[in-house]
Design an enzyme around this catalytic site. Sequence first.
Site, mmCIF file in Angstrom:
data_model
loop_
_atom_site.group_PDB
_atom_site.id
_atom_site.type_symbol
_atom_site.label_atom_id
_atom_site.label_comp_id
_atom_site.label_asym_id
_atom_site.label_seq_id
_atom_site.Cartn_x
_atom_site.Cartn_y
_atom_site.Cartn_z
ATOM 1 N N ARG A 87 -12.958 -20.902 -4.641
ATOM 2 C CA ARG A 87 -12.086 -21.821 -3.905
ATOM 3 C C ARG A 87 -10.771 -21.971 -4.666
ATOM 4 O O ARG A 87 -10.625 -21.517 -5.796
ATOM 5 C CB ARG A 87 -12.752 -23.192 -3.760
ATOM 6 C CG ARG A 87 -13.076 -23.855 -5.080
ATOM 7 C CD ARG A 87 -13.358 -25.341 -4.950
ATOM 8 N NE ARG A 87 -13.858 -25.903 -6.203
ATOM 9 C CZ ARG A 87 -13.099 -26.216 -7.239
ATOM 10 N NH1 ARG A 87 -11.792 -26.008 -7.209
ATOM 11 N NH2 ARG A 87 -13.635 -26.734 -8.339
ATOM 12 N N GLY A 89 -7.675 -24.519 -6.318
ATOM 13 C CA GLY A 89 -7.694 -25.677 -7.201
ATOM 14 C C GLY A 89 -8.181 -25.374 -8.604
ATOM 15 O O GLY A 89 -8.338 -24.219 -8.998
ATOM 16 N N HIS A 94 -19.403 -32.249 -9.512
ATOM 17 C CA HIS A 94 -20.238 -32.714 -8.407
ATOM 18 C C HIS A 94 -21.527 -33.274 -8.985
ATOM 19 O O HIS A 94 -22.019 -32.779 -10.016
ATOM 20 C CB HIS A 94 -20.590 -31.576 -7.448
ATOM 21 C CG HIS A 94 -19.411 -30.981 -6.759
ATOM 22 N ND1 HIS A 94 -18.538 -31.732 -5.992
ATOM 23 C CD2 HIS A 94 -18.954 -29.707 -6.705
ATOM 24 C CE1 HIS A 94 -17.600 -30.937 -5.504
ATOM 25 N NE2 HIS A 94 -17.826 -29.709 -5.923
ATOM 26 N N ALA A 160 -11.888 -35.536 -3.019
ATOM 27 C CA ALA A 160 -11.259 -34.281 -3.421
ATOM 28 C C ALA A 160 -11.526 -33.197 -2.390
ATOM 29 O O ALA A 160 -12.534 -33.225 -1.678
ATOM 30 C CB ALA A 160 -11.784 -33.844 -4.790
ATOM 31 N N LEU A 161 -10.607 -32.220 -2.327
ATOM 32 C CA LEU A 161 -10.745 -31.076 -1.434
ATOM 33 C C LEU A 161 -10.634 -29.784 -2.231
ATOM 34 O O LEU A 161 -9.859 -29.705 -3.181
ATOM 35 C CB LEU A 161 -9.643 -31.068 -0.368
ATOM 36 C CG LEU A 161 -9.792 -31.931 0.872
ATOM 37 C CD1 LEU A 161 -9.704 -33.399 0.520
ATOM 38 C CD2 LEU A 161 -8.708 -31.578 1.872
ATOM 39 N N GLY A 162 -11.389 -28.794 -1.813
ATOM 40 C CA GLY A 162 -11.266 -27.447 -2.348
ATOM 41 C C GLY A 162 -11.777 -26.497 -1.285
ATOM 42 O O GLY A 162 -12.925 -26.627 -0.849
ATOM 43 N N LEU A 174 -15.154 -30.748 0.942
ATOM 44 C CA LEU A 174 -14.711 -32.043 0.453
ATOM 45 C C LEU A 174 -15.818 -32.744 -0.323
ATOM 46 O O LEU A 174 -17.006 -32.460 -0.135
ATOM 47 C CB LEU A 174 -14.274 -32.911 1.628
ATOM 48 C CG LEU A 174 -15.360 -33.220 2.669
ATOM 49 C CD1 LEU A 174 -15.982 -34.590 2.433
ATOM 50 C CD2 LEU A 174 -14.784 -33.138 4.075
ATOM 51 N N ALA A 175 -15.390 -33.650 -1.186
ATOM 52 C CA ALA A 175 -16.314 -34.479 -1.950
ATOM 53 C C ALA A 175 -15.783 -35.904 -1.963
ATOM 54 O O ALA A 175 -14.647 -36.144 -2.382
ATOM 55 C CB ALA A 175 -16.453 -33.954 -3.378
ATOM 56 N N CYS A 191 -9.377 -31.757 -11.669
ATOM 57 C CA CYS A 191 -8.374 -31.137 -10.786
ATOM 58 C C CYS A 191 -7.082 -30.832 -11.534
ATOM 59 O O CYS A 191 -6.020 -30.671 -10.916
ATOM 60 C CB CYS A 191 -8.089 -32.021 -9.569
ATOM 61 S SG CYS A 191 -9.569 -32.446 -8.622
#
Length: 250
Positions: A87, A89, A94, A160-162, A174-175, A191
Amino acid sequence: MTAPRAPFTAPDQPIRDISTPLEVYDLGTVDYVEMWDRQAELAAQRADGLINDQLLFLEHPNTYTAGKRTQPEDRPTNGLPVVDVDRGGRITWHGPGQLVCYPIIKLAEPVDVVDYVRRVEEALIQVVRQAGVTTAGRIDGRSGVWVPGATPAEHRKIAALGIRITHGVTMHGLALNCDNTLEFYEHIIPCGISDAGVTTLSRELGRDVSVAEMIQPTLQALDDAFSGRLVVADHTFDSAPDPTKGLPRR
């Protein structure tokens, strides 16, 4: 990260084929690498038209994952292993108490990565605001959903997005920090951002907000965003340097 142009698809139009069902799966806790492999299989099947669009909701065991722009100084100081992934970033964590969602979505042509990211962010902003963190929004130059502080150093990321898009199909996702510990963020530069913080819904609201509680609101908001019922709005409250700009890919 202000969109530099109008989206390819009109804001009130779907970016996925809404004539097909959006299938939803609550997978519980799944090992990260196992899930990564499963995503790749599902994305290939979706690209070939063998399955419908899917939203995969889950949690991961404690796992550090490093995107393509991760730098050596980002990596953990606590000796825990890192999974290097495909991904965008930099590095993140997680773990239990964090809601992860992986959309396996075939995007409308022409594929618009910026619009997809903006729609996911919009969905998460609405979810976080409806949960009670009403000031949540965007920082221009940085992805994800943020809660403003009194100073830029007190701004804190709550989601967060990746992403990765291959053959027009989305992977990763997403998380949303619900009631997870923040301890594991202390051993990395999350990040690639060293000048701001990280938070959870539970911490912001002063009550326990579980992953289970947030699945349905997140599902509804994502479905609305992908279908054009939830239109992207300007929720920017600050700007900051892009932590990935100019960095080489590993």
